[in-house]
Design a protein around this motif. Structure first.
Motif, PDB file in Angstrom:
ATOM      1  N   LYS A  89       0.990  -1.274   0.014  1.00  0.00           N
ATOM      2  CA  LYS A  89       0.049  -0.052   0.068  1.00  0.00           C
ATOM      3  C   LYS A  89       0.748   1.290   0.035  1.00  0.00           C
ATOM      4  O   LYS A  89       0.505   2.215  -0.513  1.00  0.00           O
ATOM      5  N   ASP A  90       1.940   1.216   0.656  1.00  0.00           N
ATOM      6  CA  ASP A  90       2.939   2.436   0.848  1.00  0.00           C
ATOM      7  C   ASP A  90       3.989   2.505  -0.285  1.00  0.00           C
ATOM      8  O   ASP A  90       4.465   3.681  -0.353  1.00  0.00           O
ATOM      9  N   LEU A  91       4.062   1.590  -1.414  1.00  0.00           N
ATOM     10  CA  LEU A  91       5.040   1.222  -2.383  1.00  0.00           C
ATOM     11  C   LEU A  91       4.964   2.896  -3.018  1.00  0.00           C
ATOM     12  O   LEU A  91       6.102   3.490  -3.384  1.00  0.00           O
ATOM     13  N   LYS A  92       3.946   3.581  -3.200  1.00  0.00           N
ATOM     14  CA  LYS A  92       3.640   4.692  -3.835  1.00  0.00           C
ATOM     15  C   LYS A  92       4.421   5.882  -3.170  1.00  0.00           C
ATOM     16  O   LYS A  92       5.162   6.903  -3.736  1.00  0.00           O
ATOM     17  N   ASP A  93       4.372   6.193  -1.849  1.00  0.00           N
ATOM     18  CA  ASP A  93       4.660   7.134  -0.965  1.00  0.00           C
ATOM     19  C   ASP A  93       5.996   6.872  -0.456  1.00  0.00           C
ATOM     20  O   ASP A  93       6.579   7.833   0.239  1.00  0.00           O
ATOM     21  N   LYS A  95       9.707   4.563   0.960  1.00  0.00           N
ATOM     22  CA  LYS A  95      10.762   3.621   0.400  1.00  0.00           C
ATOM     23  C   LYS A  95      11.030   3.002   1.739  1.00  0.00           C
ATOM     24  O   LYS A  95      11.131   3.749   2.625  1.00  0.00           O
ATOM     25  N   ARG A 110       9.244   9.022  -0.346  1.00  0.00           N
ATOM     26  CA  ARG A 110       9.886   8.931  -1.338  1.00  0.00           C
ATOM     27  C   ARG A 110      10.098  10.495  -1.982  1.00  0.00           C
ATOM     28  O   ARG A 110       9.235  11.214  -1.619  1.00  0.00           O
TER      29      ARG A 110
END
Ligand SMILES: [Zn+2]
Length: 130
Positions: A89-93, A95, A110
């Protein structure tokens, strides 16, 4: 129902582990029907036997310990799965990095360029691209 109550006195009864084994038993016996497999049939009977044995067992502390062990394992798996889901879920925002010293997992936002990350656990400082 009185005889049942009397019969179950001093016996362990059902717990979470028994329920899970029961679900496994149903799963195995459905598979045994689908594949017409004798080995699965026997495995299913063994699973059911374990459930019955545990329910009527008078060694309550041993059964309780088994269930506690199972719940600990179950919760740790649940936690790991939830962590994985959260990471996806966090991948977009965010690292994720592992601390080079203590392996603590660190989450950084990120798109902030090169940043220095201080591990909250061991205070090691790393320079990473975010
Ligand atoms: Zn660290």
């Amino acid at each position: 129902m009185n005889w049942l109550k009397r019969f179950m006195t001093g016996r362990y009864g059902a717990d979470q582990l028994s329920w899970v084994i029961l679900v496994v038993y149903f799963f195995i016996s459905i598979m045994a029907r689908i594949f017409n497999n004798r080995i699965l049939d026997v495995l299913g009977i063994v699973a059911l036997g374990i459930v019955v044995y545990r329910m009527f067992s008078k060694n309550i502390s041993a059964r309780y310990q088994e269930n506690t062990k199972f719940l600990n394992k179950w919760n740790s798996i649940k936690r790991k799965v939830n962590n994985r889901i959260q990471r996806i879920k966090d991948l977009k925002d965010y690292k994720y990095y592992k601390c080079s010293n203590c392996k603590q997992v660190l989450r950084v936002p990120r798109g902030k360029g090169k940043i220095s990350i201080t591990c909250p656990k061991c205070k090691t400082v790393m320079i990473k691209k975010s």
